[in-house]
Design a protein around this motif. Structure first.
Motif, PDB file in Angstrom:
ATOM      1  N   THR A  44      -1.717  33.364   4.354  1.00 44.04           N
ATOM      2  CA  THR A  44      -2.229  32.419   3.445  1.00 44.04           C
ATOM      3  C   THR A  44      -1.319  31.644   2.878  1.00 44.04           C
ATOM      4  OG1 THR A  44      -3.788  32.474   1.274  1.00 44.04           O
ATOM      5  CG2 THR A  44      -1.973  34.219   1.465  1.00 44.04           C
ATOM      6  N   ILE A  45      -1.670  30.714   1.954  1.00 45.06           N
ATOM      7  CA  ILE A  45      -0.752  29.786   1.439  1.00 45.06           C
ATOM      8  C   ILE A  45      -1.238  29.478  -0.003  1.00 45.06           C
ATOM      9  CG2 ILE A  45       0.065  27.211   1.047  1.00 45.06           C
ATOM     10  CD1 ILE A  45       0.176  27.073   4.043  1.00 45.06           C
ATOM     11  N   ASP A  46      -0.469  29.872  -0.922  1.00 44.38           N
ATOM     12  CA  ASP A  46      -0.913  29.905  -2.472  1.00 44.38           C
ATOM     13  C   ASP A  46       0.439  29.558  -3.387  1.00 44.38           C
ATOM     14  OD1 ASP A  46      -2.321  30.297  -4.697  1.00 44.38           O
ATOM     15  OD2 ASP A  46      -3.126  32.352  -4.134  1.00 44.38           O
ATOM     16  N   HIS A  47       0.211  29.447  -4.455  1.00 45.12           N
ATOM     17  CA  HIS A  47       1.195  29.325  -5.582  1.00 45.12           C
ATOM     18  C   HIS A  47       1.950  30.695  -5.530  1.00 45.12           C
ATOM     19  CE1 HIS A  47      -1.025  25.861  -6.666  1.00 45.12           C
ATOM     20  NE2 HIS A  47       0.107  25.375  -6.993  1.00 45.12           N
ATOM     21  N   LEU A  48       3.290  30.747  -5.730  1.00 43.80           N
ATOM     22  CA  LEU A  48       4.058  31.980  -5.933  1.00 43.80           C
ATOM     23  C   LEU A  48       3.612  32.589  -7.225  1.00 43.80           C
ATOM     24  CD1 LEU A  48       6.389  33.514  -5.048  1.00 43.80           C
ATOM     25  CD2 LEU A  48       7.869  32.237  -6.169  1.00 43.80           C
ATOM     26  N   GLU A  49       3.250  33.869  -7.168  1.00 44.13           N
ATOM     27  CA  GLU A  49       2.750  34.544  -8.467  1.00 44.13           C
ATOM     28  C   GLU A  49       3.846  34.782  -9.321  1.00 44.13           C
ATOM     29  OE1 GLU A  49       0.964  39.177  -9.143  1.00 44.13           O
ATOM     30  OE2 GLU A  49       0.502  38.048  -7.056  1.00 44.13           O
ATOM     31  N   GLY A  50       3.547  34.571 -10.556  1.00 45.40           N
ATOM     32  CA  GLY A  50       4.204  34.441 -11.594  1.00 45.40           C
ATOM     33  C   GLY A  50       5.101  33.310 -11.669  1.00 45.40           C
ATOM     34  N   SER A  51       5.131  32.407 -11.116  1.00 44.63           N
ATOM     35  CA  SER A  51       5.766  31.308 -11.193  1.00 44.63           C
ATOM     36  C   SER A  51       5.330  30.110 -12.226  1.00 44.63           C
ATOM     37  CB  SER A  51       5.995  30.456  -9.931  1.00 44.63           C
ATOM     38  OG  SER A  51       6.672  29.088  -9.916  1.00 44.63           O
ATOM     39  N   SER A  53       6.165  26.813 -12.041  1.00 40.83           N
ATOM     40  CA  SER A  53       6.239  25.739 -11.685  1.00 40.83           C
ATOM     41  C   SER A  53       5.072  25.515 -10.403  1.00 40.83           C
ATOM     42  CB  SER A  53       7.370  25.469 -10.497  1.00 40.83           C
ATOM     43  OG  SER A  53       7.419  24.495  -9.679  1.00 40.83           O
ATOM     44  N   GLU A  54       4.778  24.411 -10.371  1.00 39.77           N
ATOM     45  CA  GLU A  54       3.400  24.131  -9.455  1.00 39.77           C
ATOM     46  C   GLU A  54       3.945  23.897  -7.996  1.00 39.77           C
ATOM     47  OE1 GLU A  54       0.874  20.906 -10.642  1.00 39.77           O
ATOM     48  OE2 GLU A  54       0.267  22.024 -12.506  1.00 39.77           O
ATOM     49  N   LYS A  55       5.238  23.577  -8.006  1.00 39.74           N
ATOM     50  CA  LYS A  55       5.918  23.227  -6.690  1.00 39.74           C
ATOM     51  C   LYS A  55       6.630  24.581  -5.933  1.00 39.74           C
ATOM     52  CE  LYS A  55       7.266  18.721  -7.884  1.00 39.74           C
ATOM     53  NZ  LYS A  55       7.151  17.528  -6.991  1.00 39.74           N
ATOM     54  N   GLU A  56       6.253  25.765  -6.346  1.00 38.35           N
ATOM     55  CA  GLU A  56       6.585  26.892  -5.803  1.00 38.35           C
ATOM     56  C   GLU A  56       5.417  27.417  -5.097  1.00 38.35           C
ATOM     57  OE1 GLU A  56       8.599  29.363  -9.119  1.00 38.35           O
ATOM     58  OE2 GLU A  56      10.547  28.776  -7.867  1.00 38.35           O
ATOM     59  N   ILE A  57       5.277  27.022  -3.866  1.00 31.29           N
ATOM     60  CA  ILE A  57       3.986  27.500  -3.042  1.00 31.29           C
ATOM     61  C   ILE A  57       4.755  28.136  -1.707  1.00 31.29           C
ATOM     62  CG2 ILE A  57       2.213  26.671  -1.765  1.00 31.29           C
ATOM     63  CD1 ILE A  57       2.297  23.976  -3.463  1.00 31.29           C
ATOM     64  N   VAL A  58       3.948  29.452  -1.522  1.00 26.77           N
ATOM     65  CA  VAL A  58       4.438  30.264  -0.502  1.00 26.77           C
ATOM     66  C   VAL A  58       3.467  30.425   0.817  1.00 26.77           C
ATOM     67  CG1 VAL A  58       6.098  31.422  -1.895  1.00 26.77           C
ATOM     68  CG2 VAL A  58       3.760  32.233  -1.967  1.00 26.77           C
ATOM     69  N   LEU A  59       4.017  30.631   1.671  1.00 26.79           N
ATOM     70  CA  LEU A  59       3.380  31.120   2.981  1.00 26.79           C
ATOM     71  C   LEU A  59       3.276  32.570   2.924  1.00 26.79           C
ATOM     72  CD1 LEU A  59       3.247  29.558   6.297  1.00 26.79           C
ATOM     73  CD2 LEU A  59       3.773  31.924   6.210  1.00 26.79           C
ATOM     74  N   ALA A  60       2.418  33.409   2.789  1.00 25.56           N
ATOM     75  CA  ALA A  60       2.459  34.911   2.827  1.00 25.56           C
ATOM     76  C   ALA A  60       1.830  35.258   4.049  1.00 25.56           C
ATOM     77  CB  ALA A  60       1.886  35.620   1.530  1.00 25.56           C
ATOM     78  N   VAL A  61       2.212  36.450   4.736  1.00 30.08           N
ATOM     79  CA  VAL A  61       1.417  37.243   5.605  1.00 30.08           C
ATOM     80  C   VAL A  61       1.163  38.737   4.964  1.00 30.08           C
ATOM     81  CG1 VAL A  61       1.609  38.328   7.893  1.00 30.08           C
ATOM     82  CG2 VAL A  61       2.380  35.811   7.463  1.00 30.08           C
ATOM     83  N   ILE A  62       0.085  39.079   5.042  1.00 32.29           N
ATOM     84  CA  ILE A  62      -0.121  40.363   4.429  1.00 32.29           C
ATOM     85  C   ILE A  62      -0.684  41.221   5.834  1.00 32.29           C
ATOM     86  CG2 ILE A  62      -1.865  41.575   2.776  1.00 32.29           C
ATOM     87  CD1 ILE A  62      -0.178  39.267   1.659  1.00 32.29           C
TER      88      ILE A  62
END
Length: 129
Positions: A44-51, A53-62
């Motif tokens: 998934t791609i989402d905003h970094l939890e707790g950030s 900044s709108e520019k901290e977007i992460v790619l996460a694999v669960i």
């Protein structure tokens, strides 16, 4: 009767469902030049939890087994991502020094994720391109 409206209630609005997270396999390039399998998960791609900044977007694999985060990568505007063979997205992460590759089960899911990464990159660039 003429003019009488249907007395049946309107169906309840169905709230939009989040897009399913496509399954992937995660690979890391080893010192010998081969790819080590680090397991299967959902991406998934989402905003970094707790950030803030709108520019901290992460790619996460669960991880599919234990539901823990097995990969967390801050998407960068830099030209580090490559799409390969229709079902792979790879990159060299300069912060970790690792080469990562995601293998998708189908080309459509890979294409959708690739398009999302490109959209995020455009938003992160100062000129918007």
């Amino acid at each position: 009767m003429p003019g009488k409206k249907n007395a049946e209630p309107a169906p309840a609005a169905v709230p939009p469902q989040p897009a399913p997270m496509p399954p992937v396999k995660v690979f890391r390039l080893n010192d010998g030049g081969g790819w080590d399998d680090y397991g299967a998960g959902r991406v998934t791609i989402d905003h970094l939890e707790g950030s803030t900044s709108e520019k901290e977007i992460v790619l996460a694999v669960i991880d599919v087994e234990n539901k823990e985060t097995m990969l967390l990568h801050l998407i960068t505007p830099d030209d580090i991502y490559r799409r390969r063979q229709g079902t792979f997205i790879s990159w060299f992460d300069p912060e970790t020094g690792l080469s990562i590759s995601l293998s998708f089960l189908d080309a459509a899911a890979c294409s959708d994720m690739w398009d999302t990464i490109c959209q995020v990159q455009r938003k992160l660039r100062p000129d918007g391109w």
